[in-house]
Motif scaffolding. Structure first.
Motif, PDB file in Angstrom:
ATOM      1  N   SER A  55       0.815  -1.222   0.000  1.00 24.28           N
ATOM      2  CA  SER A  55       0.000   0.000   0.000  1.00 24.28           C
ATOM      3  C   SER A  55       0.846   1.269   0.000  1.00 24.28           C
ATOM      4  O   SER A  55       0.377   2.342   0.328  1.00 24.28           O
ATOM      5  CB  SER A  55      -0.900   0.014   1.237  1.00 24.28           C
ATOM      6  N   SER A  56       2.106   1.148  -0.390  1.00 26.10           N
ATOM      7  CA  SER A  56       2.996   2.312  -0.310  1.00 26.10           C
ATOM      8  C   SER A  56       2.516   3.437  -1.232  1.00 26.10           C
ATOM      9  O   SER A  56       1.861   3.174  -2.234  1.00 26.10           O
ATOM     10  CB  SER A  56       4.424   1.913  -0.664  1.00 26.10           C
ATOM     11  N   VAL A  60       0.816   7.137   8.742  1.00 25.71           N
ATOM     12  CA  VAL A  60      -0.080   6.843   9.853  1.00 25.71           C
ATOM     13  C   VAL A  60      -0.246   8.112  10.682  1.00 25.71           C
ATOM     14  O   VAL A  60       0.739   8.728  11.079  1.00 25.71           O
ATOM     15  CB  VAL A  60       0.469   5.705  10.745  1.00 25.71           C
ATOM     16  N   VAL A  61      -1.496   8.486  10.915  1.00 25.63           N
ATOM     17  CA  VAL A  61      -1.802   9.643  11.753  1.00 25.63           C
ATOM     18  C   VAL A  61      -2.476   9.136  13.016  1.00 25.63           C
ATOM     19  O   VAL A  61      -3.468   8.407  12.956  1.00 25.63           O
ATOM     20  CB  VAL A  61      -2.736  10.641  11.031  1.00 25.63           C
ATOM     21  N   TRP A  70      -4.463   4.678   9.332  1.00 25.15           N
ATOM     22  CA  TRP A  70      -3.463   4.237   8.371  1.00 25.15           C
ATOM     23  C   TRP A  70      -3.923   4.656   6.983  1.00 25.15           C
ATOM     24  O   TRP A  70      -5.019   4.294   6.555  1.00 25.15           O
ATOM     25  CB  TRP A  70      -3.290   2.728   8.431  1.00 25.15           C
ATOM     26  N   LEU A  71      -3.069   5.404   6.297  1.00 27.61           N
ATOM     27  CA  LEU A  71      -3.360   5.845   4.942  1.00 27.61           C
ATOM     28  C   LEU A  71      -2.347   5.237   3.991  1.00 27.61           C
ATOM     29  O   LEU A  71      -1.137   5.286   4.243  1.00 27.61           O
ATOM     30  CB  LEU A  71      -3.303   7.376   4.847  1.00 27.61           C
ATOM     31  N   PRO A 104      -4.226  -1.763   9.037  1.00 27.60           N
ATOM     32  CA  PRO A 104      -2.840  -1.969   9.461  1.00 27.60           C
ATOM     33  C   PRO A 104      -2.462  -3.436   9.378  1.00 27.60           C
ATOM     34  O   PRO A 104      -3.324  -4.310   9.512  1.00 27.60           O
ATOM     35  CB  PRO A 104      -2.807  -1.471  10.902  1.00 27.60           C
ATOM     36  N   PRO A 105      -1.184  -3.713   9.149  1.00 32.27           N
ATOM     37  CA  PRO A 105      -0.737  -5.109   9.087  1.00 32.27           C
ATOM     38  C   PRO A 105      -0.883  -5.780  10.452  1.00 32.27           C
ATOM     39  O   PRO A 105      -0.858  -5.110  11.488  1.00 32.27           O
ATOM     40  CB  PRO A 105       0.722  -5.014   8.669  1.00 32.27           C
TER      41      PRO A 105
END
Length: 107
Positions: A55-56, A60-61, A70-71, A104-105
């Motif tokens: 997803s690069s 993360v905010v 997670w963006l 998130p992973p």
């Protein structure tokens, strides 16, 4: 209220290897500028790898008192505009960023 921002800069995020047409250094500089101008309300960290390479670019905010957001696929200036607006205004997250929200992973 403080927002903690973590930007991935590992093997896939932040390198021209996977995204040769995106200016990763400008993205990082933009986030650094937001943090510097925030008066301490935005704290920026750079992580080597957040294990979400598929997803690069990943950012993360972690808003104060809320779960991390997670963006992924943060590879366009329009996305950065929305992210910057959120960080500068302190929230809420712009709805359009839901399109970039990722799971998130598993740890």
């Amino acid at each position: 209220m403080r927002n903690y921002v973590t930007v991935c800069r590992g093997c896939c995020c932040g390198t021209t290897k996977k995204h040769p047409d995106y200016d990763h250094e400008a993205q990082l500089a933009r986030l650094q500028e937001v943090a510097a101008q925030s008066g301490g309300t935005v704290r920026l960290r750079v992580a080597d790898c957040l294990d979400a390479c598929e997803s690069s670019n990943v950012i993360v905010v972690k808003p104060a008192g809320a779960k991390p957001v997670w963006l992924g696929f943060v590879l366009h200036d329009a996305i950065m505009d929305d992210l910057e607006k959120w960080l500068r205004n302190g929230g809420p997250m712009p709805e359009v960023l839901e399109l970039n929200r990722i799971t998130p992973p598993k740890q």
